[in-house]
Design a protein around this motif. Structure first.
Motif, PDB file in Angstrom:
ATOM      1  N   THR A  30      32.919   6.592 -23.322  1.00 19.29           N
ATOM      2  CA  THR A  30      31.843   5.919 -24.040  1.00 19.29           C
ATOM      3  C   THR A  30      32.111   4.418 -24.160  1.00 19.29           C
ATOM      4  O   THR A  30      31.217   3.651 -24.472  1.00 19.29           O
ATOM      5  CB  THR A  30      31.679   6.480 -25.461  1.00 19.29           C
ATOM      6  N   GLN A  31      33.359   4.026 -23.935  1.00 17.43           N
ATOM      7  CA  GLN A  31      33.732   2.612 -24.067  1.00 17.43           C
ATOM      8  C   GLN A  31      33.682   1.870 -22.732  1.00 17.43           C
ATOM      9  O   GLN A  31      34.235   0.789 -22.609  1.00 17.43           O
ATOM     10  CB  GLN A  31      35.156   2.508 -24.646  1.00 17.43           C
ATOM     11  N   TRP A  32      33.033   2.474 -21.740  1.00 22.38           N
ATOM     12  CA  TRP A  32      33.088   1.906 -20.392  1.00 22.38           C
ATOM     13  C   TRP A  32      32.637   0.456 -20.346  1.00 22.38           C
ATOM     14  O   TRP A  32      33.122  -0.337 -19.552  1.00 22.38           O
ATOM     15  CB  TRP A  32      32.281   2.760 -19.414  1.00 22.38           C
ATOM     16  N   ALA A  33      31.728   0.070 -21.250  1.00 21.61           N
ATOM     17  CA  ALA A  33      31.197  -1.292 -21.181  1.00 21.61           C
ATOM     18  C   ALA A  33      32.236  -2.330 -21.584  1.00 21.61           C
ATOM     19  O   ALA A  33      32.138  -3.495 -21.189  1.00 21.61           O
ATOM     20  CB  ALA A  33      29.956  -1.398 -22.066  1.00 21.61           C
ATOM     21  N   SER A  34      33.237  -1.924 -22.355  1.00 23.73           N
ATOM     22  CA  SER A  34      34.266  -2.883 -22.778  1.00 23.73           C
ATOM     23  C   SER A  34      35.135  -3.350 -21.626  1.00 23.73           C
ATOM     24  O   SER A  34      35.897  -4.295 -21.762  1.00 23.73           O
ATOM     25  CB  SER A  34      35.181  -2.258 -23.827  1.00 23.73           C
ATOM     26  N   TYR A  35      35.033  -2.663 -20.503  1.00 19.38           N
ATOM     27  CA  TYR A  35      35.866  -3.019 -19.356  1.00 19.38           C
ATOM     28  C   TYR A  35      35.200  -4.063 -18.458  1.00 19.38           C
ATOM     29  O   TYR A  35      35.434  -4.087 -17.273  1.00 19.38           O
ATOM     30  CB  TYR A  35      36.177  -1.761 -18.539  1.00 19.38           C
ATOM     31  N   TYR A  36      34.331  -4.893 -19.045  1.00 15.92           N
ATOM     32  CA  TYR A  36      33.549  -5.785 -18.170  1.00 15.92           C
ATOM     33  C   TYR A  36      34.399  -6.726 -17.334  1.00 15.92           C
ATOM     34  O   TYR A  36      34.073  -7.009 -16.186  1.00 15.92           O
ATOM     35  CB  TYR A  36      32.508  -6.576 -18.977  1.00 15.92           C
ATOM     36  N   TRP A  37      35.565  -7.149 -17.868  1.00 14.95           N
ATOM     37  CA  TRP A  37      36.412  -8.027 -17.048  1.00 14.95           C
ATOM     38  C   TRP A  37      36.912  -7.295 -15.814  1.00 14.95           C
ATOM     39  O   TRP A  37      37.073  -7.879 -14.753  1.00 14.95           O
ATOM     40  CB  TRP A  37      37.609  -8.560 -17.838  1.00 14.95           C
ATOM     41  N   VAL A  38      37.157  -6.014 -15.969  1.00 12.25           N
ATOM     42  CA  VAL A  38      37.646  -5.230 -14.830  1.00 12.25           C
ATOM     43  C   VAL A  38      36.580  -5.160 -13.739  1.00 12.25           C
ATOM     44  O   VAL A  38      36.863  -5.341 -12.559  1.00 12.25           O
ATOM     45  CB  VAL A  38      38.049  -3.815 -15.285  1.00 12.25           C
ATOM     46  N   TYR A  39      35.331  -4.897 -14.131  1.00 11.75           N
ATOM     47  CA  TYR A  39      34.260  -4.827 -13.128  1.00 11.75           C
ATOM     48  C   TYR A  39      34.108  -6.168 -12.413  1.00 11.75           C
ATOM     49  O   TYR A  39      33.953  -6.225 -11.200  1.00 11.75           O
ATOM     50  CB  TYR A  39      32.910  -4.444 -13.756  1.00 11.75           C
ATOM     51  N   LEU A  40      34.163  -7.239 -13.211  1.00  7.02           N
ATOM     52  CA  LEU A  40      33.992  -8.565 -12.612  1.00  7.02           C
ATOM     53  C   LEU A  40      35.137  -8.853 -11.644  1.00  7.02           C
ATOM     54  O   LEU A  40      34.924  -9.355 -10.538  1.00  7.02           O
ATOM     55  CB  LEU A  40      33.931  -9.640 -13.712  1.00  7.02           C
ATOM     56  N   PHE A  41      36.351  -8.505 -12.060  1.00  4.33           N
ATOM     57  CA  PHE A  41      37.502  -8.725 -11.189  1.00  4.33           C
ATOM     58  C   PHE A  41      37.380  -7.868  -9.935  1.00  4.33           C
ATOM     59  O   PHE A  41      37.620  -8.344  -8.823  1.00  4.33           O
ATOM     60  CB  PHE A  41      38.796  -8.389 -11.935  1.00  4.33           C
ATOM     61  N   ALA A  42      36.996  -6.606 -10.102  1.00  7.24           N
ATOM     62  CA  ALA A  42      36.846  -5.706  -8.955  1.00  7.24           C
ATOM     63  C   ALA A  42      35.826  -6.279  -7.971  1.00  7.24           C
ATOM     64  O   ALA A  42      36.058  -6.302  -6.761  1.00  7.24           O
ATOM     65  CB  ALA A  42      36.401  -4.321  -9.420  1.00  7.24           C
TER      66      ALA A  42
END
Lengths: 268, 240
Positions: free
Chosen positions: A96-108
């Motif tokens: 449910t916290q997937w949105a908190s990983y936004y830096w990871v998506y941007l880095f990926a």
């Protein structure tokens, strides 16, 4: 300086051992089966030498300049402390916290795009495609299309690791999209699009993407690096197929519209 | 000289995105300084130089030999030799691939943890070796099939569709642990030296056989080479 030379000699030797079986097969068949003099033999041999020397420099430079900092970065960015996620609180419900990983998506996304642009095998295929199509396929456009595909694929792969959904659901949906696109894509792009899936993941992309996958699966609660760390490469080889066909469809649509416009203008 | 400067410029441009991405995340997101900046700049210079030399060697060495051999095989007209060559090229370039060796070792560890094989060194070694051979044979088979397709002029998408169905069927039966590895193994098999050679071979064949279009028929070999390992690795997981 001696350290440097020793390291370079080691990498150079490794590259030679990589090329040796290939060269043996090529020249073995040339001399034993085809039995014909190779035209410009000296030029071809020197070309092989340039390839080996170039790859050795390339790998050594990556090892020295980019891989250590890139891998460390992947670890730091996936650290829940950095992302401000309380893992104790969300042990079971981390998805449910997937949105908190936004830096990871941007880095990926960014690392997928940028490593693909520098990927030597993709450069090779783009050169060839440009030659064969008589200049119709712009090598730079093709490479950007592939890079966008890899970037989207790796971001989605990171999302999958975080949410813990099974890999094959994504891959199967991807296959269905690829087949649908194949029905509508221009015939001349299909084989090239399929190929661009395979070439994207080699020297530059794999080490950094693997570090990202391992970092994520080790820090997201409930994920097992041994099982969930895999799969990013599969995403990176599937999505460029879609983006390249999409690119060709867009190009055709644009050309079609331009043509309609001129027809309309001449009618007036 | 002018060509060299242009090549150097192109390599720099190709590398620029990575440098920007790394610098952005290091300085602005993680807010840390670069360790060993000078060493890093030296490394970047080597990467640019290496890429320039590689592309030069590609145009003078790898592309011409791939094409020359394709023409010669087409003229010779001996299908068995051509197919044997295609198999040897696929198998030979894959079996020693460092990325594959790394993946095979990891896969052996996963298998040992999952209780599929005994957790002894010898069991893991033989598992990794078997996996590597499986992938190498599957790539050899893929290039062979791809070359056969170019000669026959079959549309590439039917074979790819067949491959996708193969992957899906295998996914249903393969042990959970092997699926991720199998899917990734498709991506690691095609190395920086194999890709230009195989591409030149395919395009050369398609241009020297009457009725084949190099754009439609020449590409596609790499696609097969990244699809068959998935099927073969899952088969390996089922059989063991």
């Amino acid at each position: 300086m001696t350290d440097w030379l020793l390291e370079f000699a080691g990498i150079f030797f490794d590259t030679v051992t990589d090329v040796l079986p290939i060269a043996t097969i090529l020249f073995g068949f040339q001399f034993l089966v085809i039995r014909r003099q190779i035209p410009h033999l000296y030029r071809i041999l020197s070309g092989f030498f340039y390839v080996i020397l170039g790859l050795a420099f390339f790998l050594m430079g990556l090892e020295q300049a980019l891989f250590p900092v890139g891998k460390l970065m992947a670890q730091q960015l996936t650290d829940p402390h950095f992302l401000g996620i309380d893992v104790e609180l969300y042990k079971e419900t981390i998805a449910t916290q997937w949105a908190s990983y936004y830096w990871v998506y941007l880095f990926a996304f960014a690392i997928g795009f940028s490593t693909t642009i520098a990927e030597p095998s993709l450069i090779a295929v783009a050169i060839k495609a440009n030659d064969v199509s008589g200049g119709n396929i712009n090598p730079w456009g093709l490479r950007i299309a592939v890079a966008i595909g890899v970037a989207l694929g790796i971001s989605l792969g990171a999302f999958r690791i975080i949410t813990g959904t099974p890999l094959h659901y994504y891959i199967i949906s991807g296959y269905i999209v690829v087949m649908l696109q194949t029905m509508f894509a221009p015939r001349s792009i299909i084989a090239l699009a399929y190929d661009s899936g395979g070439v994207t993941t080699s020297t530059v992309t794999v080490p950094l993407v693997a570090a990202l996958g391992l970092g994520l699966s080790a820090t997201v609660p409930g994920r097992n690096p041994m099982l969930d760390g895999f799969g990013l490469i599969a995403f990176a080889s599937l999505f460029p197929i879609m983006s390249v066909m999409g690119y060709a469809q867009l190009g055709r649509w644009y050309a079609h519209r331009q043509q309609q416009k001129t027809e309309y203008n001449t009618e007036e | 000289m002018k060509a060299l400067i242009k090549a150097f410029y192109e390599s720099t441009r190709d590398l620029l995105p990575i440098v920007v991405v790394i610098a952005f995340f290091q300085l602005l997101v993680l807010q840390q300084p670069f360790p060993g900046l000078l060493k890093m700049l030296g490394g970047l210079l080597m990467v640019v130089l290496g890429l320039t030399l590689f592309v030069h060697g590609l145009r003078t060495g790898l592309f011409p030999i791939g094409e020359t051999m394709a023409y010669d095989f087409a003229r010779k007209g001996s299908l068995p030799w051509l197919l044997l060559f295609a198999f040897a090229l696929g198998f030979g370039t894959t079996v020693a691939e460092p990325a594959l060796i790394a993946v095979a070792d990891e896969a052996a560890e996963v298998a040992a943890n999952g209780g599929m094989i005994a957790s002894t060194d010898s069991a893991m070694e033989s598992y990794a070796h078997g996996l590597r051979m499986t992938v190498a044979v599957s790539v050899g088979f893929a290039i062979m099939l791809g070359v056969f397709r170019i000669i026959k002029g079959w549309p590439v998408q039917y074979l790819i569709l067949g491959g996708y169905i193969g992957v899906l069927v295998m996914t249903m039966f393969a042990p959970q642990e092997i699926i991720g590895i199998a899917y990734d193994s498709g991506g690691v098999t095609t190395s920086t030296i194999t890709v230009p050679l195989v591409t030149a071979l395919g395009v050369g064949l398609a241009s020297s056989i009457a009725g084949r279009n190099p754009m439609v028929d020449g590409f596609g070999l790499i696609a097969f080479a990244s699809l068959t390992p998935m099927i073969f690795v899952m088969a390996y997981g089922i059989v063991l």
